[in-house]
Design a protein around this motif. Structure first.
Motif, mmCIF file in Angstrom:
data_model
loop_
_atom_site.group_PDB
_atom_site.id
_atom_site.type_symbol
_atom_site.label_atom_id
_atom_site.label_comp_id
_atom_site.label_asym_id
_atom_site.label_seq_id
_atom_site.Cartn_x
_atom_site.Cartn_y
_atom_site.Cartn_z
ATOM 1 N N UNK A 13 33.869 28.901 12.404
ATOM 2 C CA UNK A 13 34.203 27.507 12.735
ATOM 3 C C UNK A 13 33.275 26.960 13.625
ATOM 4 N N UNK A 14 31.899 26.719 13.148
ATOM 5 C CA UNK A 14 30.817 25.935 14.108
ATOM 6 C C UNK A 14 30.050 25.276 12.998
ATOM 7 N N UNK A 15 29.451 24.462 13.518
ATOM 8 C CA UNK A 15 28.539 23.325 12.989
ATOM 9 C C UNK A 15 27.001 23.520 13.444
ATOM 10 N N UNK A 16 25.989 22.962 12.919
ATOM 11 C CA UNK A 16 24.591 23.033 13.185
ATOM 12 C C UNK A 16 24.538 21.765 14.459
ATOM 13 N N UNK A 17 23.938 22.065 15.505
ATOM 14 C CA UNK A 17 23.817 21.184 16.623
ATOM 15 C C UNK A 17 23.410 19.799 16.248
ATOM 16 N N UNK A 18 22.623 19.610 14.984
ATOM 17 C CA UNK A 18 22.518 18.266 14.482
ATOM 18 C C UNK A 18 23.763 17.656 14.221
ATOM 19 N N UNK A 19 24.817 18.495 13.796
ATOM 20 C CA UNK A 19 26.250 17.843 13.343
ATOM 21 C C UNK A 19 27.282 17.841 14.470
ATOM 22 N N UNK A 20 26.864 18.371 15.681
ATOM 23 C CA UNK A 20 27.859 18.222 16.951
ATOM 24 C C UNK A 20 27.865 16.863 17.319
ATOM 25 N N UNK A 21 29.027 16.093 17.314
ATOM 26 C CA UNK A 21 28.916 14.729 17.540
ATOM 27 C C UNK A 21 28.413 14.226 19.000
ATOM 28 N N UNK A 22 28.449 15.139 19.935
ATOM 29 C CA UNK A 22 28.019 14.690 21.307
ATOM 30 C C UNK A 22 26.462 14.908 21.542
ATOM 31 N N UNK A 23 25.912 15.553 20.258
ATOM 32 C CA UNK A 23 24.169 15.731 20.246
ATOM 33 C C UNK A 23 23.850 14.437 19.361
ATOM 34 N N UNK A 24 23.154 13.399 19.865
ATOM 35 C CA UNK A 24 22.706 12.309 18.895
ATOM 36 C C UNK A 24 21.358 12.441 19.042
ATOM 37 N N UNK A 25 20.823 12.311 17.845
ATOM 38 C CA UNK A 25 19.297 12.427 17.573
ATOM 39 C C UNK A 25 18.815 10.968 17.786
ATOM 40 N N UNK A 26 17.639 11.213 18.857
ATOM 41 C CA UNK A 26 16.768 9.989 19.427
ATOM 42 C C UNK A 26 15.648 9.605 18.128
ATOM 43 N N UNK A 27 14.881 10.741 17.943
ATOM 44 C CA UNK A 27 13.789 10.461 16.877
ATOM 45 C C UNK A 27 13.324 11.851 16.497
ATOM 46 N N UNK A 28 12.560 11.732 15.339
ATOM 47 C CA UNK A 28 12.168 13.189 15.078
ATOM 48 C C UNK A 28 10.706 12.838 14.166
ATOM 49 N N UNK A 29 9.909 14.002 14.287
ATOM 50 C CA UNK A 29 8.728 13.764 13.581
ATOM 51 C C UNK A 29 8.023 15.165 13.426
ATOM 52 N N UNK A 30 6.881 15.466 13.066
ATOM 53 C CA UNK A 30 6.374 16.765 12.629
ATOM 54 C C UNK A 30 6.062 17.625 13.909
ATOM 55 N N UNK A 31 6.221 17.102 15.018
ATOM 56 C CA UNK A 31 6.165 17.925 16.285
ATOM 57 C C UNK A 31 7.453 18.503 16.769
ATOM 58 N N UNK A 32 8.305 17.342 16.821
ATOM 59 C CA UNK A 32 9.429 17.659 17.618
ATOM 60 C C UNK A 32 10.628 17.015 16.723
ATOM 61 N N UNK A 33 12.005 17.322 17.311
ATOM 62 C CA UNK A 33 13.199 16.593 17.208
ATOM 63 C C UNK A 33 13.862 16.330 18.629
ATOM 64 N N UNK A 34 14.336 15.100 18.922
ATOM 65 C CA UNK A 34 14.597 15.032 20.163
ATOM 66 C C UNK A 34 16.182 14.312 20.164
ATOM 67 N N UNK A 35 17.104 15.108 20.729
ATOM 68 C CA UNK A 35 18.500 14.499 20.758
ATOM 69 C C UNK A 35 18.563 14.302 22.116
ATOM 70 N N UNK A 36 19.616 13.402 22.381
ATOM 71 C CA UNK A 36 20.440 13.332 23.633
ATOM 72 C C UNK A 36 21.804 13.693 23.632
ATOM 73 N N UNK A 37 22.378 14.447 24.764
ATOM 74 C CA UNK A 37 23.644 14.862 24.787
ATOM 75 C C UNK A 37 24.417 14.087 26.233
#
Length: 225
Positions: A13-37
Motif C-alpha cells: 500500500x504505497x505509491x512512487x514518490x512522484x505520486x505522493x500528493x505532498x511531493x510536487x514536481x517543480x521541473x525535470x530535465x536530463x540532469x535531475x528531477x526537482x520536487x518540493x515538499x
C-alpha cells in the motif's frame, strides 16, 4: 527512524514518490528531477517509495519523523555544515523518540538507487509553520563541475554526478556549469533575471555569474551529465 510492518495479505500500500500528493514536481530535465515538499503541522504523508539518488535541501525547518517500512532504509549523509554533533544528536533522538528537528539550510544526501526506501513522513503538530523541503533526484553520472574556493562558499556534499554548496553572503560567484539554486535566506541575483528570495528555486542551464547578497544564504547543487 522507526521500522514498520504491513499486513502482507493487504498487498503493498504505497505509491512512487512522484505520486505522493505532498511531493510536487517543480521541473525535470536530463540532469535531475526537482520536487518540493510542503508539510503543514500535524501532516502525515502516504507511504511512498524513493529509488533514485537524491539531494535534500531544507528550506523551512521543523520537527519531523520518518517511519520506514521494515526492511527498507537508506543511509543519510548530512552536509558539512551539520558538523559532527548535530548528526549524533539526530541519531540519538531517532532511537529514543523518533522525532528530529531539521533547521533551514540543512543538506542531506541519500543513495536511494542502491538503498530504496519506503516510508511515511510525520510532522509535529507543534511546528508553527509548514516544513518545506526540496528533493533533487539525480539523473547524471558524470562528475559535476566544482566552484572555485572563495569566502562564503562551502562544499556541503558530493556524490556521483553532484556537488552541493552553501553560499553565505558570498558576493559574486562564478557558476561553471548547470545546476539547481535555492534561496534559504535573503536574496540572490542571476544576470538577466529577477531577484530570487526565500524558497525560490531555479534551474541554471549554463555557466555564468550569480550574486548572493549580504546576509543571504543559498544552496547550489551542480550536476554532471
Amino acid at each position: 527512524m522507526s521500522g514498520r510492518t504491513v499486513d502482507a495479505a493487504a498487498g503493498p500500500d504505497f505509491v512512487p514518490v512522484a505520486e505522493e500528493p505532498s511531493h510536487v514536481e517543480l521541473f525535470a530535465n536530463d540532469r535531475c528531477r526537482v520536487y518540493e515538499v510542503r508539510l503543514p503541522p500535524g501532516h502525515v504523508t502516504r507511504d511512498h517509495l524513493h529509488h533514485t539518488d537524491t539531494v535534500y535541501v531544507v528550506v523551512r525547518g521543523g520537527t519531523i519523523r520518518s517511519d520506514n517500512l521494515l526492511g527498507t532504509s537508506s543511509p543519510t549523509r548530512p552536509g558539512a555544515s551539520a558538523g559532527r554533533l548535530r548528526p549524533a544528536g539526530w541519531l540519538a533522538r531517532r532511537l529514543l523518540v523518533g522525532w528530529i528537528r531539521m533547521p533551514a539550510g540543512t543538506v542531506l544526501w541519500q543513495p536511494h538507487r542502491e538503498h530504496p526506501v519506503i516510508h511515511r513522513v510525520r510532522v509535529s503538530a507543534r511546528n508553527r509553520e509548514p516544513v518545506r523541503m526540496l528533493g533533487l533526484e539525480l539523473r547524471g553520472s558524470e562528475p559535476a563541475p566544482r566552484l572555485c574556493s572563495q569566502p562564503g562558499v562551502r562544499l556541503e556534499s558530493t556524490s556521483e554526478g553532484s556537488a552541493t554548496y552553501r553560499l553565505e553572503a558570498a558576493g559574486a560567484v562564478l557558476v561553471p556549469g548547470s545546476g539547481v539554486l535555492t534561496v534559504i535566506r535573503g536574496e540572490a541575483v542571476l544576470p538577466g533575471a529577477a531577484r530570487l528570495s526565500l524558497g525560490d528555486t531555479v534551474w541554471i542551464d549554463r555557466p555564468g555569474q550569480l550574486r548572493v547578497e549580504a546576509g543571504a544564504v543559498a544552496v547550489l547543487t551542480l550536476l554532471g551529465r
